[in-house]
Design a protein around this motif. Structure first.
Motif, PDB file in Angstrom:
ATOM      1  N   SER A  56       0.851  -1.195   0.000  1.00 33.56           N
ATOM      2  CA  SER A  56       0.000   0.000   0.000  1.00 33.56           C
ATOM      3  C   SER A  56       0.882   1.238   0.000  1.00 33.56           C
ATOM      4  O   SER A  56       1.892   1.291   0.694  1.00 33.56           O
ATOM      5  CB  SER A  56      -0.906   0.004   1.229  1.00 33.56           C
ATOM      6  N   THR A  57       0.464   2.230  -0.789  1.00 31.00           N
ATOM      7  CA  THR A  57       1.278   3.433  -0.944  1.00 31.00           C
ATOM      8  C   THR A  57       0.479   4.695  -0.669  1.00 31.00           C
ATOM      9  O   THR A  57      -0.755   4.707  -0.751  1.00 31.00           O
ATOM     10  CB  THR A  57       1.859   3.524  -2.369  1.00 31.00           C
ATOM     11  N   ASN A  58       1.222   5.744  -0.361  1.00 29.07           N
ATOM     12  CA  ASN A  58       0.614   7.051  -0.198  1.00 29.07           C
ATOM     13  C   ASN A  58       1.638   8.090  -0.621  1.00 29.07           C
ATOM     14  O   ASN A  58       2.835   7.923  -0.366  1.00 29.07           O
ATOM     15  CB  ASN A  58       0.185   7.290   1.255  1.00 29.07           C
ATOM     16  N   TYR A  59       1.155   9.137  -1.292  1.00 29.04           N
ATOM     17  CA  TYR A  59       2.043  10.166  -1.817  1.00 29.04           C
ATOM     18  C   TYR A  59       1.547  11.550  -1.396  1.00 29.04           C
ATOM     19  O   TYR A  59       0.341  11.775  -1.263  1.00 29.04           O
ATOM     20  CB  TYR A  59       2.077  10.137  -3.346  1.00 29.04           C
ATOM     21  N   THR A  60       2.477  12.460  -1.248  1.00 29.46           N
ATOM     22  CA  THR A  60       2.060  13.842  -1.091  1.00 29.46           C
ATOM     23  C   THR A  60       1.526  14.329  -2.440  1.00 29.46           C
ATOM     24  O   THR A  60       1.940  13.852  -3.501  1.00 29.46           O
ATOM     25  CB  THR A  60       3.227  14.720  -0.621  1.00 29.46           C
ATOM     26  N   ASP A  61       0.579  15.252  -2.384  1.00 25.18           N
ATOM     27  CA  ASP A  61      -0.133  15.652  -3.604  1.00 25.18           C
ATOM     28  C   ASP A  61       0.796  16.146  -4.705  1.00 25.18           C
ATOM     29  O   ASP A  61       0.571  15.880  -5.897  1.00 25.18           O
ATOM     30  CB  ASP A  61      -1.164  16.733  -3.277  1.00 25.18           C
ATOM     31  N   SER A  62       1.844  16.851  -4.345  1.00 26.12           N
ATOM     32  CA  SER A  62       2.691  17.491  -5.352  1.00 26.12           C
ATOM     33  C   SER A  62       3.488  16.503  -6.196  1.00 26.12           C
ATOM     34  O   SER A  62       4.015  16.880  -7.249  1.00 26.12           O
ATOM     35  CB  SER A  62       3.643  18.481  -4.687  1.00 26.12           C
ATOM     36  N   VAL A  63       3.592  15.243  -5.777  1.00 29.17           N
ATOM     37  CA  VAL A  63       4.378  14.273  -6.540  1.00 29.17           C
ATOM     38  C   VAL A  63       3.517  13.191  -7.182  1.00 29.17           C
ATOM     39  O   VAL A  63       4.036  12.347  -7.930  1.00 29.17           O
ATOM     40  CB  VAL A  63       5.473  13.612  -5.669  1.00 29.17           C
ATOM     41  N   LYS A  64       2.232  13.208  -6.919  1.00 28.95           N
ATOM     42  CA  LYS A  64       1.348  12.187  -7.484  1.00 28.95           C
ATOM     43  C   LYS A  64       1.395  12.234  -9.001  1.00 28.95           C
ATOM     44  O   LYS A  64       1.313  13.293  -9.617  1.00 28.95           O
ATOM     45  CB  LYS A  64      -0.084  12.394  -6.992  1.00 28.95           C
ATOM     46  N   GLY A  65       1.537  11.069  -9.606  1.00 33.28           N
ATOM     47  CA  GLY A  65       1.613  10.966 -11.047  1.00 33.28           C
ATOM     48  C   GLY A  65       3.009  11.136 -11.603  1.00 33.28           C
ATOM     49  O   GLY A  65       3.242  10.879 -12.785  1.00 33.28           O
ATOM     50  N   ARG A  66       3.944  11.566 -10.771  1.00 39.93           N
ATOM     51  CA  ARG A  66       5.331  11.764 -11.218  1.00 39.93           C
ATOM     52  C   ARG A  66       6.303  10.828 -10.497  1.00 39.93           C
ATOM     53  O   ARG A  66       7.285  10.374 -11.100  1.00 39.93           O
ATOM     54  CB  ARG A  66       5.773  13.205 -10.975  1.00 39.93           C
ATOM     55  N   PHE A  67       6.064  10.560  -9.238  1.00 41.85           N
ATOM     56  CA  PHE A  67       6.943   9.714  -8.447  1.00 41.85           C
ATOM     57  C   PHE A  67       6.276   8.361  -8.201  1.00 41.85           C
ATOM     58  O   PHE A  67       5.052   8.276  -8.061  1.00 41.85           O
ATOM     59  CB  PHE A  67       7.233  10.353  -7.087  1.00 41.85           C
TER      60      PHE A  67
END
Length: 127
Positions: A56-67
């Motif tokens: 399961s993963t979670n990303y900060t909004d500013s990197v979603k779709g890039r990292f």
């Protein structure tokens, strides 16, 4: 004790890519959550991405779709693939291991600690 060693940072032009790696010392540990944080000059350290042992993963909004964060549980290694980098992504990237378990005398995994950090790796994105 758990030691985390990061690699893969460097200097890249905007729009470029980098891949960070972080390995925990030895395979005798089980780590529930591994993640990447970053700290830019004059700013607080912030969460970039985390991944559980189950994927399961979670990303900060500013990197979603890039990292993209991924891990190899057998190697206790976590990766961060960073694409379409911008100067705002610059900073020191730190690896984190949380909820760590190790084998006791009886060979049974038990909790040995939380919140371990690597030494950090510099990422610089030029415009």
């Amino acid at each position: 004790q758990v030691q985390l060693v990061e690699s893969g940072g460097g200097l890249v032009q905007a729009g470029g890519s980098l891949r960070l790696s972080c390995s925990a010392s030895g395979s005798r540990f089980r780590i529930n959550v591994m993640g990447w944080y970053r700290q830019a000059p004059g700013k607080q350290r912030e969460l970039v991405a985390v991944i559980s042992s189950g994927g399961s993963t979670n990303y900060t909004d500013s990197v979603k779709g890039r990292f993209t964060i991924s891990r190899d549980n057998a190697k206790n290694t976590v990766y961060l693939q960073m694409n379409s980098l911008t100067p705002e992504d610059s900073g020191v990237y730190y690896c984190n291991a949380d909820q760590v378990y190790g084998r006791n005398y009886y060979g049974i995994y038990e909790a040995i600690g939380t919140d371990y950090w690597g030494q950090g790796t510099q990422v610089t994105v030029s415009s």
